[in-house]
Design a protein around this motif. Structure first.
Motif, PDB file in Angstrom:
ATOM      1  N   PRO A 151       0.396  10.304   7.896  1.00 26.09           N
ATOM      2  CA  PRO A 151      -0.404   9.617   6.876  1.00 26.09           C
ATOM      3  C   PRO A 151      -0.218  10.201   5.483  1.00 26.09           C
ATOM      4  O   PRO A 151      -0.180  11.410   5.296  1.00 26.09           O
ATOM      5  CB  PRO A 151      -1.852   9.827   7.368  1.00 26.09           C
ATOM      6  CG  PRO A 151      -1.797  11.024   8.245  1.00 26.09           C
ATOM      7  CD  PRO A 151      -0.444  11.013   8.884  1.00 26.09           C
ATOM      8  N   LYS A 152      -0.064   9.305   4.520  1.00 27.24           N
ATOM      9  CA  LYS A 152      -0.025   9.686   3.111  1.00 27.24           C
ATOM     10  C   LYS A 152      -1.353   9.260   2.497  1.00 27.24           C
ATOM     11  O   LYS A 152      -1.662   8.069   2.403  1.00 27.24           O
ATOM     12  CB  LYS A 152       1.124   8.983   2.383  1.00 27.24           C
ATOM     13  CG  LYS A 152       2.507   9.392   2.854  1.00 27.24           C
ATOM     14  CD  LYS A 152       3.583   8.642   2.078  1.00 27.24           C
ATOM     15  CE  LYS A 152       4.977   9.029   2.544  1.00 27.24           C
ATOM     16  NZ  LYS A 152       6.028   8.249   1.832  1.00 27.24           N
ATOM     17  N   ARG A 153      -2.141  10.220   2.102  1.00 27.59           N
ATOM     18  CA  ARG A 153      -3.471   9.912   1.575  1.00 27.59           C
ATOM     19  C   ARG A 153      -3.365   9.613   0.087  1.00 27.59           C
ATOM     20  O   ARG A 153      -3.546  10.487  -0.762  1.00 27.59           O
ATOM     21  CB  ARG A 153      -4.439  11.061   1.863  1.00 27.59           C
ATOM     22  CG  ARG A 153      -4.632  11.296   3.355  1.00 27.59           C
ATOM     23  CD  ARG A 153      -5.672  12.341   3.668  1.00 27.59           C
ATOM     24  NE  ARG A 153      -5.833  12.482   5.105  1.00 27.59           N
ATOM     25  CZ  ARG A 153      -6.619  11.717   5.871  1.00 27.59           C
ATOM     26  NH1 ARG A 153      -7.327  10.748   5.297  1.00 27.59           N
ATOM     27  NH2 ARG A 153      -6.691  11.910   7.160  1.00 27.59           N
ATOM     28  N   VAL A 154      -3.038   8.372  -0.195  1.00 26.72           N
ATOM     29  CA  VAL A 154      -2.920   7.929  -1.582  1.00 26.72           C
ATOM     30  C   VAL A 154      -4.221   7.266  -2.011  1.00 26.72           C
ATOM     31  O   VAL A 154      -4.953   6.712  -1.188  1.00 26.72           O
ATOM     32  CB  VAL A 154      -1.744   6.940  -1.738  1.00 26.72           C
ATOM     33  CG1 VAL A 154      -0.433   7.593  -1.357  1.00 26.72           C
ATOM     34  CG2 VAL A 154      -1.977   5.690  -0.897  1.00 26.72           C
ATOM     35  N   THR A 155      -4.516   7.356  -3.278  1.00 28.66           N
ATOM     36  CA  THR A 155      -5.709   6.702  -3.820  1.00 28.66           C
ATOM     37  C   THR A 155      -5.379   5.251  -4.142  1.00 28.66           C
ATOM     38  O   THR A 155      -4.543   4.974  -5.009  1.00 28.66           O
ATOM     39  CB  THR A 155      -6.189   7.426  -5.088  1.00 28.66           C
ATOM     40  OG1 THR A 155      -6.499   8.787  -4.767  1.00 28.66           O
ATOM     41  CG2 THR A 155      -7.436   6.744  -5.644  1.00 28.66           C
TER      42      THR A 155
END
Length: 350
Positions: free
Chosen positions: A94-98
């Motif tokens: 997972p890439k926790r992007v805003t």
């Protein structure tokens, strides 16, 4: 990618905008997300959670949940060992992007939800107003005055009334005039009787088809809500009701059974518009533990116990709803909208 998502991915701005024009909210959300994924604005592995997505679309979580499920079916997002969905396939973590409006193409120049059907803009507040007013009797609704009061065209007002009619909130009289149906105790008992008879049957048939991952996510939402109650929004409470009574039952293969239940589910709307809006939050949580008991039975595939637990939950909820509506009637006097006129009782002058 399914056919509709593929079509949106290949379409230009006008094609997406046209497709968004009249479709239901969850389909429009799906299509905007699909377009953002296909254009690379949402990178592979980006984590999509219901809450942040719902905030960007100014919606509840329910249509977002439906949209993400459709995207999963189309292979555009996938589940992983955690909450939410990841963009794309493979083993990327997972890439926790805003998430931002720009990433989804929701700026002024990009196709988004601005072409939503006009009735959606007025529907939620109108439904609440109608439910509150129905507690005090029967009213005639003037379509022209409703349109004027809400600053919309008559067709928009008519479309909103037709959706209210599908829930049994309004109906047409013998002269084809819109009439608000009174919410008295007998009607509440009648609607609950339908739910007691049919919802357990629907759950028994739906249970084998509810995806385990969805069931787990619903259980987690209930556990989290129980831990923080009463610090919950009305929208969050409504989402929890929707999980069990709408989403889970929606897996029932007997569509005629679900159609028969549709009007009875008006009672869910009553609770939504009374609890926390015109009525204080109950000191004791009203249904979360009871819902959890249903899901616990589903988790061990004891479908008969789940159905019976659901039946008991509906039975014990009736006095609570009747009490809340009675208190609302006793302490609240809604402003009389210009489009509503009281209808005299039998024997009284019209």
């Amino acid at each position: 990618m399914n056919d509709s998502s593929q079509g949106l991915a290949e379409a230009g701005g006008e094609g997406v905008e046209a497709a968004l024009d009249k479709s239901p909210l969850y389909l429009r959300i799906r299509d905007v997300l699909a377009d953002a994924i296909s254009r690379g604005r949402l990178p592979k592995g980006a984590l999509l959670l219901e809450g942040p997505v719902a905030t960007l679309f100014a919606s509840t979580r329910t249509p977002v949940r439906q949209a993400l499920a459709l995207l999963e079916e189309g292979g555009m997002v996938r589940r992983f060992d955690g909450r939410g969905f990841l963009v794309g396939q493979g083993r990327t973590g997972p890439k926790r992007v805003t998430l931002t409006a720009d990433m989804l193409g929701l700026d002024e120049e990009a196709p988004a939800l601005r072409k939503a059907p006009g009735w959606e803009a007025i529907y939620e507040s109108l439904e609440r107003e109608m439910v509150h007013l129905s507690v005090f009797g029967r009213y005639r609704i003037n379509e022209v005055e409703l349109a004027r009061a809400r600053g919309v065209g008559r067709q928009v007002a008519r479309d909103a009334l037709m959706r209210l009619e599908a829930l049994g909130i309004v109906e047409k009289d013998e002269r084809m005039r819109w009439t608000l149906v009174p919410l008295d105790e007998q009607r509440m008992r009648d609607l609950h009787a339908i739910r007691v008879a049919l919802e357990p049957v629907a759950l028994l048939q739906a249970a084998p088809f509810i995806p385990p991952a969805d069931r787990k996510a619903m259980t987690e939402r209930l556990e989290e809500a129980l831990a923080v109650y009463p610090a919950l929004s009305v929208e969050a409470m409504d989402d929890l009701e929707t999980d069990l009574h709408i989403t889970c039952l929606g897996y029932c293969p007997n569509r005629e059974l679900l159609i028969a239940l549709r009007r009875a589910h008006f009672m869910l709307n009553v609770s939504k518009h009374v609890i926390g809006v015109s009525h204080r939050m109950p000191e004791d949580e009203p249904f979360i533990a009871e819902h959890l008991a249903v899901f616990r039975a589903l988790d061990v595939e004891d479908f008969a116990r789940a159905a019976e637990t659901l039946r008991h939950h509906i039975v014990v909820s009736l006095p609570k709803v009747i009490g809340r509506v009675a208190e609302l009637r006793g302490v609240h006097r809604p402003d009389m909208p210009a489009y509503a006129t009281p209808v005299a009782r039998a024997g009284e002058p019209a």
